[in-house]
Design a protein around this motif. Sequence first.
Motif: not given
Length: 349
Positions: A280-294, A313-325
């Motif tokens: 849902r809106q506002g839920y935190d997103v995590y990349i790998g073991d750490g959070s993705a700030p903001g 969701a907004y992701l850091p540009i280096e993780y913004a490609q389709p297929g990224t988990e």
Amino acid sequence: MVSFGGWDMPLEYTGIANEHMAVRTAAGLFDVSHMGQIEIAGRDALAAVQRVSCNDASRLAVGQAQYSGLLTPQGTFIDDLLVYRLAPAHFLLVVNASHIPKDYAWIADQIKPAGDAVAVDASSRYALLAVQGPAALTTMQSLTGVDLATIKYYCFAHGEVAGVRATISRTGYTGEDGFEILIPPQSADRVWQAILGAGQASGLIPCGLGARDTLRLEAAMRLHGNDIDETTSVLEADLGWIVGWKKDDFNGAAALREQKAHGISRKLVGFEMLERGIARQGYDVYIGDGSAPGCKVTSGTQTPFLKKAVGMAYLPIEYAQPGTEFTVDIRGRRTRARAVAMPFYKRAR
């Protein structure tokens, strides 16, 4: 009924899933009269619209419309809007309900250097109904003498609907074919009832805000206040196609050109859940073991038609490609998700 943008609005009539499926398979009727209408007219009206709107309104012929943004000097969204060219020097801007006073004040101030142009808040002059879905054309055609099949996507015509003068545009916020109808407020009930009657045999039903939101999300249409706002730029929202890059100066132009030249650090992406759970809106997103700030979910739901949980969701540009988990924190549980191409749903042409 719920409070929305200063209006009492129907959240649902017969259920969000039922209404959603009706639009995908037959047709739905929405009352979206809460939307605002601001008119700009005068000898220099085009210059005024070009200044406040990021898209290139000079490309519009009379009878055409375009999706655009009302931007800050930083290239971020005050609002998103539709721009209609009613005449060579007369434009209609359709804005979001909760932003009407702010948008009007901003526009009226910003167009002053343009010359002979004036902005008028004309919201009280219009009611707005939307008929969306595969059966929209046949339903509406039975109520008007305008040849609707000749109206191209993002074009409009003037005529009568159920005996009421109207502006009929082939636009919508659902990902389906359909029409949005501007009519005098005093005739709204008459036209609403006529459309319900004309569409009954084909399965048309009234639809509320709930289905409007799930439909637009399946079609990956941005919602101001969720996916775009004054902290998100046009390029970050992956909407660079609504920028008139060859235009002269406009609000946000310098910032956007700098971003285009040097790149952006984050981007709005679509995703689908790989495990049970709805992000849902506002839920935190995590990349790998750490959070993705903001990085947070901006929109998310279980879609009735696709029958899967999707979101943006907004992701850091280096993780913004389709297929990224990545994972989403759903009530304290890290739940797997995967970036996918948008839109999630695209109707067969």
